[in-house]
Design a protein around this motif. Structure first.
Motif: not given
Length: 227
Positions: A60, A217, A220
């Motif tokens: 991530a 990203g 997450l």
């Protein structure tokens, strides 16, 4: 006696299309390559050798960091064409017909001002105060040496004496590289702003190819850190 049929006119050669001139920051590209190498090295190592949720967090983090590094280092560019100026900044692409540009301004950053009052920064042409100071010192040194040579002869006088030791003295004042690029852009602006083909509307597009993976990203990574 038959009359010969008229022959169609010979096809004209196509008008060549010239590519836009591109300005990019060499220092930014070098820094981007270095940062990407470090991020990938650390991230891949964490994915391979990590335990538990560490590999997912590393993945991530890479999904967040890599697009941002690319956006601020490798992506910025300025494309100079006959009819428009195209600016590729970290998160936006701006297309400016020369007829819509009011001025090109240099201060602590290089900027484009439109007739409607909008302002766009040129990320690919950063201002270097160090380069400006260096150019100012070189110009002062050149002016002083030129004046001494013209005043008293001595080493052959003025430009001739200097050219024998250090090469020919350049015409015009010494300028920092990015300041010279801005001067060139101003020359193109003055030459093209009144042309009919250089008119049109300003177009701005968000760089979703950067924003989408970076946002995914970030979400997450936040979820993995909260779990």
């Amino acid at each position: 006696m038959t009359t010969p049929e008229p022959q169609p006119p010979a096809p004209q050669p196509p008008v060549p299309e010239y590519k836009d001139r591109v300005h990019r920051s060499a220092a930014g590209i070098a820094a981007g390559v270095l940062l990407l190498a470090i991020a990938c090295w650390l991230g891949i190592d964490a994915i391979v050798a990590g335990e538990g949720s560490t590999p997912w967090r590393a993945l991530a983090a890479l999904l967040l960091v890599v697009p941002l590094v690319i956006a601020f280092t490798l992506r910025p560019a300025v494309y100079v064409g006959d009819d428009r100026l195209r600016i590729r900044n970290p998160f936006r692409i701006i297309v400016l017909p020369w007829g819509q540009i009011d001025a090109l301004r240099s201060g602590y950053s290089n900027e484009v001002l439109t007739k409607s009052g909008a302002k766009f920064q040129l990320w690919a042409i950063p201002v270097s105060l160090r380069a400006r100071n260096k150019a100012a010192r070189q110009e002062a040194r050149r002016s002083g040496q030129g004046g001494a040579g013209l005043g008293g002869g001595g080493l052959g006088g003025g430009r001739a004496g200097l050219s024998g030791r250090r090469g020919a003295v350049p015409d015009g004042p010494v300028r920092a590289e990015t300041d010279q690029v801005m001067d060139d852009l101003r020359e193109v602006l003055e030459a093209r702003r009144a042309e009919k083909s250089a008119q049109g509307e300003v177009a701005v597009r968000w760089a979703y190819e950067i924003l989408a993976p970076a946002g995914a990203g970030a979400v997450l990574l936040a979820v993995l850190l909260a779990v």
